[in-house]
Design a protein around this motif. Structure first.
Motif, PDB file in Angstrom:
ATOM      1  N   GLY A   1     -14.807 -50.052  42.202  1.00  0.00           N
ATOM      2  CA  GLY A   1     -16.274 -50.410  42.549  1.00  0.00           C
ATOM      3  C   GLY A   1     -16.328 -50.839  44.072  1.00  0.00           C
ATOM      4  N   GLU A   2     -15.466 -51.827  44.438  1.00  0.00           N
ATOM      5  CA  GLU A   2     -15.213 -52.639  45.695  1.00  0.00           C
ATOM      6  C   GLU A   2     -14.858 -51.794  46.684  1.00  0.00           C
ATOM      7  OE1 GLU A   2     -16.303 -56.051  46.723  1.00  0.00           O
ATOM      8  OE2 GLU A   2     -17.602 -55.175  45.278  1.00  0.00           O
ATOM      9  N   ASP A   3     -13.598 -50.912  46.375  1.00  0.00           N
ATOM     10  CA  ASP A   3     -13.088 -50.143  47.312  1.00  0.00           C
ATOM     11  C   ASP A   3     -14.220 -48.831  47.755  1.00  0.00           C
ATOM     12  OD1 ASP A   3     -10.880 -51.332  47.354  1.00  0.00           O
ATOM     13  OD2 ASP A   3      -9.524 -50.096  46.326  1.00  0.00           O
ATOM     14  N   ALA A   4     -14.960 -48.493  46.869  1.00  0.00           N
ATOM     15  CA  ALA A   4     -15.811 -47.578  47.014  1.00  0.00           C
ATOM     16  C   ALA A   4     -17.111 -48.116  47.904  1.00  0.00           C
ATOM     17  CB  ALA A   4     -16.484 -46.828  45.770  1.00  0.00           C
ATOM     18  N   ARG A   5     -17.528 -49.285  47.749  1.00  0.00           N
ATOM     19  CA  ARG A   5     -18.426 -50.115  48.572  1.00  0.00           C
ATOM     20  C   ARG A   5     -17.874 -50.130  49.949  1.00  0.00           C
ATOM     21  NH1 ARG A   5     -19.477 -55.778  46.963  1.00  0.00           N
ATOM     22  NH2 ARG A   5     -20.713 -55.455  48.728  1.00  0.00           N
ATOM     23  N   TRP A   6     -16.788 -50.593  50.164  1.00  0.00           N
ATOM     24  CA  TRP A   6     -16.333 -50.583  51.342  1.00  0.00           C
ATOM     25  C   TRP A   6     -15.995 -49.383  52.158  1.00  0.00           C
ATOM     26  CZ3 TRP A   6     -11.907 -48.172  53.655  1.00  0.00           C
ATOM     27  CH2 TRP A   6     -11.636 -48.714  54.904  1.00  0.00           C
ATOM     28  N   LEU A   7     -15.743 -48.297  51.588  1.00  0.00           N
ATOM     29  CA  LEU A   7     -15.484 -46.841  52.073  1.00  0.00           C
ATOM     30  C   LEU A   7     -17.035 -46.536  52.387  1.00  0.00           C
ATOM     31  CD1 LEU A   7     -14.071 -44.592  53.134  1.00  0.00           C
ATOM     32  CD2 LEU A   7     -14.253 -43.408  50.995  1.00  0.00           C
ATOM     33  N   ALA A   8     -17.880 -46.653  51.623  1.00  0.00           N
ATOM     34  CA  ALA A   8     -19.510 -46.545  52.117  1.00  0.00           C
ATOM     35  C   ALA A   8     -20.203 -47.044  53.000  1.00  0.00           C
ATOM     36  CB  ALA A   8     -20.236 -46.466  50.804  1.00  0.00           C
ATOM     37  N   ALA A   9     -19.647 -48.600  53.217  1.00  0.00           N
ATOM     38  CA  ALA A   9     -20.045 -49.256  54.183  1.00  0.00           C
ATOM     39  C   ALA A   9     -19.457 -48.660  55.510  1.00  0.00           C
ATOM     40  CB  ALA A   9     -19.647 -50.715  54.198  1.00  0.00           C
ATOM     41  N   LEU A  10     -18.041 -48.418  55.483  1.00  0.00           N
ATOM     42  CA  LEU A  10     -17.605 -47.957  56.676  1.00  0.00           C
ATOM     43  C   LEU A  10     -18.291 -46.630  57.284  1.00  0.00           C
ATOM     44  CD1 LEU A  10     -15.450 -47.956  58.525  1.00  0.00           C
ATOM     45  CD2 LEU A  10     -13.872 -46.707  57.199  1.00  0.00           C
ATOM     46  N   LEU A  11     -18.384 -45.548  56.102  1.00  0.00           N
ATOM     47  CA  LEU A  11     -19.197 -44.250  56.198  1.00  0.00           C
ATOM     48  C   LEU A  11     -20.593 -44.709  57.208  1.00  0.00           C
ATOM     49  CD1 LEU A  11     -18.280 -42.310  53.168  1.00  0.00           C
ATOM     50  CD2 LEU A  11     -17.479 -41.742  55.703  1.00  0.00           C
ATOM     51  N   MET A  12     -21.326 -45.468  56.611  1.00  0.00           N
ATOM     52  CA  MET A  12     -22.571 -45.939  57.328  1.00  0.00           C
ATOM     53  C   MET A  12     -22.436 -46.334  58.727  1.00  0.00           C
ATOM     54  SD  MET A  12     -24.789 -47.241  53.951  1.00  0.00           S
ATOM     55  CE  MET A  12     -26.074 -47.545  54.830  1.00  0.00           C
ATOM     56  N   GLU A  13     -21.390 -47.298  58.999  1.00  0.00           N
ATOM     57  CA  GLU A  13     -21.109 -47.796  60.009  1.00  0.00           C
ATOM     58  C   GLU A  13     -20.605 -46.627  61.069  1.00  0.00           C
ATOM     59  OE1 GLU A  13     -20.841 -50.570  63.322  1.00  0.00           O
ATOM     60  OE2 GLU A  13     -21.794 -50.617  61.401  1.00  0.00           O
ATOM     61  N   LEU A  14     -19.737 -45.844  60.607  1.00  0.00           N
ATOM     62  CA  LEU A  14     -19.472 -44.685  61.503  1.00  0.00           C
ATOM     63  C   LEU A  14     -20.583 -43.630  61.810  1.00  0.00           C
ATOM     64  CD1 LEU A  14     -16.182 -43.773  59.949  1.00  0.00           C
ATOM     65  CD2 LEU A  14     -16.440 -44.982  62.072  1.00  0.00           C
ATOM     66  N   GLU A  15     -21.514 -43.576  60.955  1.00  0.00           N
ATOM     67  CA  GLU A  15     -22.782 -42.726  61.156  1.00  0.00           C
ATOM     68  C   GLU A  15     -23.794 -43.431  62.181  1.00  0.00           C
ATOM     69  OE1 GLU A  15     -25.473 -39.754  60.897  1.00  0.00           O
ATOM     70  OE2 GLU A  15     -23.762 -40.051  59.968  1.00  0.00           O
ATOM     71  N   LYS A  16     -23.829 -44.679  62.320  1.00  0.00           N
ATOM     72  CA  LYS A  16     -24.388 -45.540  63.084  1.00  0.00           C
ATOM     73  C   LYS A  16     -23.879 -45.139  64.677  1.00  0.00           C
ATOM     74  CE  LYS A  16     -25.586 -49.505  60.625  1.00  0.00           C
ATOM     75  NZ  LYS A  16     -25.599 -51.065  60.567  1.00  0.00           N
ATOM     76  N   GLN A  17     -22.341 -45.238  64.781  1.00  0.00           N
ATOM     77  CA  GLN A  17     -21.830 -45.192  65.746  1.00  0.00           C
ATOM     78  C   GLN A  17     -21.914 -43.614  66.427  1.00  0.00           C
ATOM     79  OE1 GLN A  17     -20.293 -47.497  67.676  1.00  0.00           O
ATOM     80  NE2 GLN A  17     -21.283 -48.740  66.057  1.00  0.00           N
ATOM     81  N   MET A  18     -22.043 -42.588  65.587  1.00  0.00           N
ATOM     82  CA  MET A  18     -22.262 -41.101  66.015  1.00  0.00           C
ATOM     83  C   MET A  18     -23.677 -41.205  66.591  1.00  0.00           C
ATOM     84  SD  MET A  18     -20.263 -38.771  63.261  1.00  0.00           S
ATOM     85  CE  MET A  18     -20.631 -39.428  62.011  1.00  0.00           C
TER      86      MET A  18
END
Length: 187
Positions: free
Chosen positions: A148-165
């Motif tokens: 669960g925590e690893d999935a949260r980390w990955l989802a947060a990273l995906l959201m951050e990358l989306e912001k960067q794009m």
């Protein structure tokens, strides 16, 4: 289509033998997650379990037998939760564990997992931007080596990358002359 981050914990690391999934977690937003402990299936009885993996994820076989859910239930609930989402993992081994889960449950695998590496290649983001995004997400202090925590980390990273794009795309639009925008819009 929305993205769901997925992560598995397993009985051992692949280099130590044949491993099976013991926990799966998903997250959409990086703020919340859902996870399932998986009771070992009888077909996995002679597969590998290592103390190294147990130390890493802090889940014992005793706990999995006591608190884990049958593979059929985990598979059904996970399929419902994934719906029509694009499912993203940080490693292709998660696809193997997803298939292993559904094979044991005698159910068709409902989704294909896409690896974040593919998304990063398609994003066109520079490596320093990606590294900076990862550093920001790491600083948020997510727990690690639980699904669960690893999935949260990955989802947060995906959201951050989306912001960067999105920021990059806005910057490109500002840099483009109005006549070029009109020409682009008319194609």
């Amino acid at each position: 289509m929305y993205m769901i981050a997925i992560d598995f914990e397993a009985s051992c690391l692949p280099q130590h033998g044949r491993s099976y999934p013991i926990e799966v977690g998903i997250s959409v937003d990086g703020l919340t997650s859902r996870s399932w402990l998986i009771r070992p299936h009888v077909s996995w009885a002679d597969w590998t379990w290592t103390e190294e993996a147990e130390r890493l994820h802090r889940l014992s076989q005793v706990r999995l037998w006591r608190d884990g859910l049958p593979v059929e239930r985990v598979a059904a609930e996970l399929a419902e939760a994934l719906g029509g989402a694009q499912v993203i993992a940080d490693n292709l081994i998660d696809a193997y564990w997803l298939e292993t889960l559904y094979e044991a449950a005698a159910q068709p695998c409902p989704v294909e997992i896409q690896c974040i590496g593919e998304i990063l290649r398609e994003s066109g983001l520079k490596s320093d931007v990606i590294f900076a995004a990862q550093t920001r997400i790491d600083a948020l202090g997510f727990g690690r080596h639980r699904a669960g925590e690893d999935a949260r980390w990955l989802a947060a990273l995906l959201m951050e990358l989306e912001k960067q794009m999105q920021a990059r795309d806005r910057s490109l639009l500002r840099a483009t002359r109005p006549t070029e925008l009109l020409a682009y819009a008319n194609t």
